[in-house]
Scaffold this active site. Structure first.
Site, PDB file in Angstrom:
ATOM      1  N   ASP A 357      42.871  34.995  39.525  1.00 22.88           N
ATOM      2  CA  ASP A 357      42.492  35.913  38.454  1.00 22.88           C
ATOM      3  C   ASP A 357      42.351  37.285  39.096  1.00 22.88           C
ATOM      4  O   ASP A 357      41.446  37.521  39.884  1.00 22.88           O
ATOM      5  CB  ASP A 357      41.197  35.453  37.789  1.00 22.88           C
ATOM      6  CG  ASP A 357      41.423  34.204  36.960  1.00 22.88           C
ATOM      7  OD1 ASP A 357      41.837  34.337  35.804  1.00 22.88           O
ATOM      8  OD2 ASP A 357      41.215  33.094  37.489  1.00 22.88           O
ATOM      9  N   THR A 358      43.245  38.171  38.734  1.00 25.66           N
ATOM     10  CA  THR A 358      43.473  39.395  39.498  1.00 25.66           C
ATOM     11  C   THR A 358      43.963  40.483  38.558  1.00 25.66           C
ATOM     12  O   THR A 358      44.499  40.196  37.491  1.00 25.66           O
ATOM     13  CB  THR A 358      44.549  39.126  40.584  1.00 25.66           C
ATOM     14  OG1 THR A 358      44.086  38.087  41.440  1.00 25.66           O
ATOM     15  CG2 THR A 358      44.866  40.350  41.407  1.00 25.66           C
TER      16      THR A 358
END
Length: 564
Positions: A357-358
């Site tokens: 998750d970026t």
């Protein structure tokens, strides 16, 4: 939970002359563009966007995570990078973990406090402004837009609302809850619901006023150490106080007249470069975009490149990484001989992890500077641990370390883990080698998808003549290793033809098709800004270079590109 997400609109690439930004949140893009208009440069605007995304997309990024940056100097053509990844606490050794009952076969769970590494993002933001910024704006001025969003609130975007709710569900299944700072009355905000984060506003204000010291010493540092200790971790105030970013020289390789730049280990940028070197030996354009032959070659090359990266990429302070040898063209040609059009390779070992998750974002300013930036908390909200009254969660990047004593990523005190997040830049390689011409700032976030995403969107432009928006819109392929089934799988996004999936199955691939709705997030979310339309086959960009900025933003996210 509704998992459907239809792509109902068509977007043109954004074109501009003076400056351009692209990010996964429209409000963050606006903040970055405002900084450019106030006299800031690409580095200033990138940090402004990073902070705004920490407010508007906290499930993916924030002060509790890590960051990497590549900066192109428009005056000199010089490219430098910042490794903003944090290290394990000094007491976080292999013997310590073994004494806790963990092993290589049974490591700490993904969201365990023992996977918290020192957050490197804040130091990376500070160093980006200090080393590459215009110095026309203070850090406080750069952060003002994010502070305002946190104080006054913002309406939560659609994809972010889904990620927020999904992340909370995953955390709760793991026995973790975010607490009040990042929820509204115990619930994740819904699409369009206004969310405020006064604690993060306070933290950002203190950061703007005092710099790195505000995060790595004092109130925030104490709150960070306290919550880690409460859950059985070993991070100390000295671990935080001693953290420093590292100024790094990017690594690169060439492909048909362009040069792709990536951060060096401990990031997996090497995998993208190995992938390019292997694929350079095949007539990809002749095979046809997203044809079964094209995808088959891509899949085999990905397996080779990512397997090599998983064997060699680690913290260079703890192991020698043979980057130059691995990037040698003759070596890559030998590796390409292992690929056969009529068989599926056996015996390739897996990369250590999947998923992320970026946020990735990029900026190009009117001086020709470019900043390619990526920020992450790894899995959804990282560990889900939120230091008291700070407004952000702590990452779980330590899950990238191994408990095998002879592994390049074996856990050790003060060690940086294998890192998935990679920003990229593209320059030409036909002009003065001392002053390359910037062609693009690009990136695609998403765990092990990232090197694959970089190469696919680059090929979409370079081999198939797509503009930046088309290159991001195009259906993607994600090759990943399934640890439960002990085999590689080929995931094909909706839009790839069914006959292509059938042909790949006949070749022996395990194919998952079509991947639709919110599940498309596994293909990453990218941003691209190009200088000129060098990807247009009808234009001779060598004799008529253009200064027009062309930009695209991934439809798999909530954001947009903006220019002026």
């Amino acid at each position: 939970m509704d998992t459907e997400l239809t792509f109902s609109s068509r977007r043109s690439p954004v074109v501009s002359l003076h400056g351009c930004v692209a990010s996964s949140q429209q409000l963050a893009s606006t903040v970055g563009l405002d900084v450019l208009k106030q006299g800031g440069n690409a580095a200033d605007a990138a940090v402004a966007i990073a902070a705004a995304l920490a407010v508007t997309e906290p499930c993916s990024t924030g002060l509790g995570g890590d960051a990497f940056c590549l900066f192109f100097n428009g005056n000199t053509g010089e490219i430098k990078g910042i490794n903003g990844s944090g290290r394990t606490p000094r007491g976080h050794t292999l013997d310590f973990l073994l004494s806790r009952g963990y092993s290589a076969e049974a490591p700490p769970p993904a969201f365990d406090v023992l996977n918290v590494t020192v957050p490197g993002a804040a130091a990376c933001w500070w160093d980006t402004v200090q080393l590459f910024g215009s110095h026309k704006l203070s850090l406080q001025e750069v952060l003002n837009g994010a502070v305002e969003l946190a104080e006054e609130g913002f309406p939560v975007a659609e994809v972010t609302a889904h990620l927020w709710a999904h992340s909370l569900a995953v955390l709760r299944d793991a026995g973790r809850d975010l607490g009040g700072d990042l929820l509204i009355h115990g619930h994740p905000p819904k699409h369009g619901q206004v969310f405020k984060n006064p604690f993060l506003a306070r933290t950002l204000k203190e950061f703007g006023e005092r710099g790195k010291e505000a995060i790595y010493q004092g109130r925030v540092a104490q709150a960070t150490v306290d919550i880690i200790a409460q859950h059985g971790g070993v991070m100390t105030l000295d671990d935080l106080k001693s953290h420093q970013s590292e100024l790094v020289a990017p690594i690169s390789t060439t492909y048909k007249g362009v040069r792709l730049w990536e951060p060096p280990p401990n990031s997996q940028g090497l995998a993208a470069l190995l992938l390019l070197n292997i694929l350079e030996n095949f007539p990809l354009k002749d095979l046809g975009h997203n044809s079964s032959d094209y995808i088959h070659i891509l899949v085999e090359a990905v397996r080779l490149a990512q397997t090599d990266a998983s064997h060699y990429v680690g913290d260079p302070d703890h192991a020698t990484v043979p980057v130059k040898a691995l990037l040698n063209k003759s070596c890559s040609r030998q590796r390409s001989k292992l690929i056969r059009m009529d068989r599926f390779m056996e015996g390739v070992e897996p990369a250590p992890m999947t998923g992320s998750d970026t946020v990735y974002f990029c900026v190009v300013d009117c001086q020709g500077n470019a900043c390619s930036f990526i920020n992450s908390t790894y899995h959804c909200f990282g560990t889900g641990l939120v230091p008291k009254d700070c407004g952000f969660s702590l990452q779980n990047r330590g899950a990238g370390l191994s408990l095998q004593h002879n592994h390049v990523n074996c856990v050790a005190g003060g060690k940086r883990p294998f890192h998935t997040i990679i920003p990229a830049l593209v320059t030409d390689c036909a002009t003065d080698p001392q002053k390359p011409r910037l062609l693009a700032s690009l990136g695609v976030m998403g765990g092990m998808m990232q090197p694959q995403g970089h190469v696919q969107v680059l090929f979409n432009m370079l081999e198939f003549g797509m503009n930046p928006q088309q290159a991001l819109d195009s259906p993607r392929v994600f090759v990943k290793y399934d640890h439960k089934e002990n085999q590689w799988s080929v995931n094909l996004e909706e839009g790839i033809k069914p006959e292509v999936a059938d042909a790949l199955r006949r070749r022996g691939h395990k194919v998952n098709w079509p991947v639709t709705g919110h599940k498309r997030s596994e293909f990453g979310r990218g941003q691209i800004i190009t200088v000129g339309d060098w990807w247009n086959p009808s234009v001779n960009h060598k004799t008529h270079p253009s200064k027009v900025l062309w930009a695209g933003s991934d439809p798999r996210s909530d954001g947009c590109a903006m220019g002026y």
